[in-house]
Scaffold this motif. Structure first.
Motif, PDB file in Angstrom:
ATOM      1  N   ASN A   1       0.820  -1.217   0.000  1.00 48.75           N
ATOM      2  CA  ASN A   1       0.000   0.000   0.000  1.00 48.75           C
ATOM      3  C   ASN A   1       0.851   1.264   0.000  1.00 48.75           C
ATOM      4  O   ASN A   1       0.476   2.266  -0.613  1.00 48.75           O
TER       5      ASN A   1
ATOM      6  N   THR B   1      -5.509   5.971  -3.492  1.00 46.79           N
ATOM      7  CA  THR B   1      -4.523   6.437  -2.511  1.00 46.79           C
ATOM      8  C   THR B   1      -5.131   6.498  -1.120  1.00 46.79           C
ATOM      9  O   THR B   1      -4.528   6.051  -0.136  1.00 46.79           O
TER      10      THR B   1
ATOM     11  N   ALA C   1      -5.605   2.954   0.153  1.00 46.92           N
ATOM     12  CA  ALA C   1      -4.354   2.356   0.621  1.00 46.92           C
ATOM     13  C   ALA C   1      -4.005   2.853   2.022  1.00 46.92           C
ATOM     14  O   ALA C   1      -3.556   2.080   2.879  1.00 46.92           O
TER      15      ALA C   1
ATOM     16  N   ASP D   1      -6.289   1.134   4.504  1.00 51.54           N
ATOM     17  CA  ASP D   1      -5.884  -0.254   4.723  1.00 51.54           C
ATOM     18  C   ASP D   1      -4.699  -0.340   5.681  1.00 51.54           C
ATOM     19  O   ASP D   1      -4.628  -1.247   6.527  1.00 51.54           O
TER      20      ASP D   1
ATOM     21  N   PRO E   1      -6.671  -6.148   2.839  1.00 49.03           N
ATOM     22  CA  PRO E   1      -5.678  -5.087   2.644  1.00 49.03           C
ATOM     23  C   PRO E   1      -4.427  -5.544   1.917  1.00 49.03           C
ATOM     24  O   PRO E   1      -3.762  -4.737   1.265  1.00 49.03           O
TER      25      PRO E   1
ATOM     26  N   ASN F   1      -5.672  -5.757  -1.933  1.00 48.27           N
ATOM     27  CA  ASN F   1      -6.155  -4.534  -2.579  1.00 48.27           C
ATOM     28  C   ASN F   1      -5.152  -3.890  -3.537  1.00 48.27           C
ATOM     29  O   ASN F   1      -5.528  -3.507  -4.650  1.00 48.27           O
ATOM     30  N   PRO F   2      -3.872  -3.729  -3.153  1.00 50.15           N
ATOM     31  CA  PRO F   2      -2.927  -3.125  -4.109  1.00 50.15           C
ATOM     32  C   PRO F   2      -2.817  -3.908  -5.400  1.00 50.15           C
ATOM     33  O   PRO F   2      -2.686  -3.330  -6.488  1.00 50.15           O
TER      34      PRO F   2
END
Length: 309
Positions: free
Chosen positions: A40, A62, A65, A68, A281, A284-285
């Motif tokens: 993140n 952003t 992130a 998270d 989390p 997610n990226p």
């Protein structure tokens, strides 16, 4: 009259009942936590330094992130500490702090997912008006509103917890502090807390899920009207990843919180909690950003030794 006193610390039951598994899971969760922080953080830096990514969607990514990182950091460090200790404790102040950061992060993320679905709705259904409807000023206002609502919701629920008495027992049947487990330990009536928490969850979880569903209903209708198969594929690819994570995230949150305290299941909730505090989390990226060619270009600026396959 019973003399109600406030506990100065709580004892956590922990994540696993078998001590010989503690070291193995400590290493696993440490690796996942490192992946959350690194992944993140790299996404944030890549978006900031690469001008082509200065778009509304990546502006919200952003923020996502950052949320998270906050969500995972509110739970995992203490969990890792307790995995290596025989007596797993947390102070009352630490528990309240963990509750506040975790709850505000979860609420903010739910709102962010809704805003991101609205961004995709405007981009696909009203592309000619996208620049006007998603201007820089509007995006900043949306982001500020999302953070404000998530923080205020958490603050109100924390204030309601602080008015309660805790006179024992002090065993938290979880590996972190969350409202159902804390309310179960109170000597006071938690009726108001449960009502306010349920209303907040209906608004943040069910309300935002409904808005997201409506947005994607219009998106799907618009995509089906596109004549070109390549056009349909291109339009769907811009929102498929978001839709996948929305489904996973909402299902775990709704299962955990949209239920009365009496039906609370410890073992099931521990597994679900791992999903939304650590696994999601971590993913997610990758799901939101790393599949994008522009992000790969930006990553080369952050990590010069990387090569695109």
């Amino acid at each position: 009259m019973i003399n109600h006193t406030r506990e100065t610390e709580f004892i956590m039951q922990g994540l696993f009942d078998h001590p010989h598994h503690q070291g193995l899971f400590f290493g696993l969760f440490l690796c996942l936590y490192t992946a959350v922080i690194m992944g993140n953080s790299l996404i944030i830096v890549a978006i900031v330094i690469h001008p082509p990514l200065h778009t509304p969607m990546y502006f919200f990514i952003t923020n996502l992130a950052l949320v998270d990182i906050l969500c995972t950091s509110s739970v995992v460090p203490k969990m890792l500490e307790n995995l290596m200790q025989e007596k797993k404790t947390i102070s009352f102040g630490g528990c309240i702090t963990q509750l506040f950061v975790l709850t505000s992060s979860l609420g903010t993320e739910l709102l962010l997912l809704t805003v991101m679905s609205y961004d995709r709705y405007v981009a696909i259904c009203h592309p000619l008006h996208y620049v006007k409807l998603m201007s820089k000023e509007i995006c900043i206002c949306l982001a500020a509103g999302v953070w404000a609502v998530g923080t205020i919701n958490s603050f109100v629920n924390i204030l309601l917890v602080l008015r309660l008495d805790f006179c024992g027992p002090n065993l938290i049947q979880h590996f972190f502090c969350e409202f159902p487990t804390i309310l179960a330990l109170s000597c006071s009536s938690t009726y108001l807390n449960e009502i306010m928490m349920f209303m907040a969850d209906i608004f943040l979880a069910m309300g935002n899920f409904l808005l997201t569903t409506v947005s994607y209903s219009f998106i799907i209708i618009t995509i089906l009207k596109i004549q070109s198969s390549k056009g349909k594929q291109r339009a769907f690819s811009t929102c498929s990843s978001h839709l996948l994570v929305v489904t996973l995230y909402y299902s775990t949150i709704i299962y955990t919180y949209i239920q009365p305290t009496s039906s609370y299941s410890l073992d099931k909730n521990k597994k679900v909690a791992i999903m939304y505090t650590l696994v999601t989390p971590t993913l997610n990226p990758v799901i939101y950003s790393l599949r994008n060619k522009e992000v790969k270009v930006a990553m080369k600026k952050v990590l010069p030794f990387t090569t695109e396959k």
